[in-house]
Design an enzyme around this catalytic site. Structure first.
Site, PDB file in Angstrom:
ATOM      1  N   LYS A  16       0.816  -1.212   0.000  1.00 35.75           N
ATOM      2  CA  LYS A  16       0.000   0.000   0.000  1.00 35.75           C
ATOM      3  C   LYS A  16       0.851   1.264   0.000  1.00 35.75           C
ATOM      4  O   LYS A  16       0.482   2.254  -0.631  1.00 35.75           O
ATOM      5  CB  LYS A  16      -1.021   0.002   1.144  1.00 35.75           C
ATOM      6  CG  LYS A  16      -0.426   0.101   2.529  1.00 35.75           C
ATOM      7  CD  LYS A  16      -1.546   0.094   3.539  1.00 35.75           C
ATOM      8  CE  LYS A  16      -1.072   0.159   4.975  1.00 35.75           C
ATOM      9  NZ  LYS A  16       0.310  -0.151   5.298  1.00 35.75           N
ATOM     10  N   ARG A  91      -6.159   3.101  11.475  1.00 34.56           N
ATOM     11  CA  ARG A  91      -5.712   1.736  11.733  1.00 34.56           C
ATOM     12  C   ARG A  91      -6.516   1.055  12.840  1.00 34.56           C
ATOM     13  O   ARG A  91      -6.244  -0.089  13.166  1.00 34.56           O
ATOM     14  CB  ARG A  91      -4.262   1.804  12.174  1.00 34.56           C
ATOM     15  CG  ARG A  91      -3.380   0.748  11.569  1.00 34.56           C
ATOM     16  CD  ARG A  91      -2.223   1.300  10.916  1.00 34.56           C
ATOM     17  NE  ARG A  91      -0.982   0.605  11.073  1.00 34.56           N
ATOM     18  CZ  ARG A  91       0.085   1.028  10.416  1.00 34.56           C
ATOM     19  NH1 ARG A  91       0.012   2.082   9.639  1.00 34.56           N
ATOM     20  NH2 ARG A  91       1.203   0.394  10.553  1.00 34.56           N
ATOM     21  N   ARG A 130      12.378  -5.910   2.262  1.00 33.88           N
ATOM     22  CA  ARG A 130      12.160  -4.467   2.050  1.00 33.88           C
ATOM     23  C   ARG A 130      13.376  -3.647   2.474  1.00 33.88           C
ATOM     24  O   ARG A 130      13.959  -3.877   3.526  1.00 33.88           O
ATOM     25  CB  ARG A 130      10.936  -4.017   2.845  1.00 33.88           C
ATOM     26  CG  ARG A 130      10.713  -2.512   2.802  1.00 33.88           C
ATOM     27  CD  ARG A 130       9.279  -2.145   2.971  1.00 33.88           C
ATOM     28  NE  ARG A 130       8.766  -2.430   4.299  1.00 33.88           N
ATOM     29  CZ  ARG A 130       7.485  -2.292   4.617  1.00 33.88           C
ATOM     30  NH1 ARG A 130       6.607  -1.917   3.719  1.00 33.88           N
ATOM     31  NH2 ARG A 130       7.074  -2.559   5.835  1.00 33.88           N
ATOM     32  N   ARG A 163      14.339  -1.275   7.857  1.00 38.57           N
ATOM     33  CA  ARG A 163      13.710  -0.694   9.047  1.00 38.57           C
ATOM     34  C   ARG A 163      13.801  -1.682  10.191  1.00 38.57           C
ATOM     35  O   ARG A 163      13.628  -2.877   9.992  1.00 38.57           O
ATOM     36  CB  ARG A 163      12.230  -0.401   8.749  1.00 38.57           C
ATOM     37  CG  ARG A 163      12.022   0.916   8.063  1.00 38.57           C
ATOM     38  CD  ARG A 163      10.619   1.053   7.521  1.00 38.57           C
ATOM     39  NE  ARG A 163       9.565   0.591   8.424  1.00 38.57           N
ATOM     40  CZ  ARG A 163       8.266   0.651   8.141  1.00 38.57           C
ATOM     41  NH1 ARG A 163       7.869   1.163   6.990  1.00 38.57           N
ATOM     42  NH2 ARG A 163       7.367   0.205   8.995  1.00 38.57           N
ATOM     43  N   ARG A 174       3.434  -6.998  14.310  1.00 36.30           N
ATOM     44  CA  ARG A 174       2.684  -6.033  13.482  1.00 36.30           C
ATOM     45  C   ARG A 174       1.526  -6.720  12.768  1.00 36.30           C
ATOM     46  O   ARG A 174       0.436  -6.160  12.636  1.00 36.30           O
ATOM     47  CB  ARG A 174       3.623  -5.363  12.467  1.00 36.30           C
ATOM     48  CG  ARG A 174       4.571  -4.381  13.147  1.00 36.30           C
ATOM     49  CD  ARG A 174       5.687  -3.948  12.225  1.00 36.30           C
ATOM     50  NE  ARG A 174       5.238  -3.167  11.099  1.00 36.30           N
ATOM     51  CZ  ARG A 174       5.888  -3.075   9.939  1.00 36.30           C
ATOM     52  NH1 ARG A 174       7.008  -3.739   9.752  1.00 36.30           N
ATOM     53  NH2 ARG A 174       5.419  -2.325   8.985  1.00 36.30           N
TER      54      ARG A 174
END
Ligand code: AMP
Length: 222
Positions: A16, A91, A130, A163, A174
């Site tokens: 997203k 969220r 990522r 990250r 998460r």
């Protein structure tokens, strides 16, 4: 046609954020990423950044009132009539309710809510690959969207990093947080008739084309 106002929903790694970056340019709207806003507040050492740090590092959510205030302030800073993509906000159901009320006060309507769907194995595979540019924030993936030179940003030449909250243990938290607190928003926005699901397992170009099609149909007058 009025300004496009979109919400991008989806688990971490669902693409997203990448789609929000691409589509903000394509649709000439502003990407408002709650994660990016919080990371900036942290980097600047603001009170909000300091408060958010512990939650972000643990992979849990910062308190609703903190993030809601920050994001509504971000909307208020936009020039009148400017469209936006909310990426990572809301969220939780209380955040969505606060956003609905905040938009109603400002007489701003939503165009569509896009739900980026992806299964857990693929999420973990994507998130572990990522890499993010420390300079411009562009995102890459070591397995399917590598930079031209390893660990160097194609756009600005600065370094790419992983990250801290993309490490596998934090990703599991998460994901659990997403299932428990964010997934109920799918039902919330489906009830309002705004929800569109997109299969995120396809390549980024196919996903982008699908979102453009949805937005074109949703944004058509009448
Ligand atoms: P993201 O980059 O969207 O994955 O966000 C990174 C972290 O920032 C999350 O794991 C949360 O700790 C925090 N965060 C981002 N957006 C929100 C939100 N809407 N509500 C609460 N916490 C958030």
């Amino acid at each position: 046609m009025g300004a496009l106002r979109l919400i991008f929903l989806g688990p971490p790694g669902s693409g997203k954020g990448t789609q929000a970056q691409r589509l903000a340019v394509r649709l000439d709207v502003v990407q408002l990423s709650s994660g990016d806003v919080l990371r900036r507040e942290r980097a600047e050492g603001t009170p909000i950044g300091k408060k958010a740090a512990q939650y972000m590092d643990a992979g849990t959510l910062v308190p609703d009132d903190v993030i809601t205030g920050v994001m509504l302030a971000g909307i208020d800073k936009l020039p009148a009539g400017r469209g936006f993509i909310l990426d990572g906000f809301p969220r939780t159901v209380p955040q969505a309710e606060a956003l609905t009320a905040g938009l109603a006060e400002r007489r701003l309507g939503l165009t569509a809510v896009i739900d980026f769907k992806l299964d857990d194995d693929e999420i973990i595979r994507r998130v572990s690959g990522r890499r993010v540019c420390v300079g411009c924030g562009a995102t890459y993936n070591t397995s399917f969207l590598p930079p031209k030179v390893a660990d160097v940003c194609d756009n600005c030449g600065q370094s790419l990093i992983q990250r801290k909250d993309d490490r596998q243990d934090v990703v599991m938290t998460r994901l659990a947080t997403y299932r428990a607190q964010t997934a109920p928003l799918i039902e919330y926005y489906a009830r309002g008739g705004l929800l569109h699901a997109v299969d995120s397992a396809r390549g980024a170009d196919a996903v982008e084309a699908e979102v453009l099609r949805i937005v074109g149909a949703a944004g058509r007058p009448g």
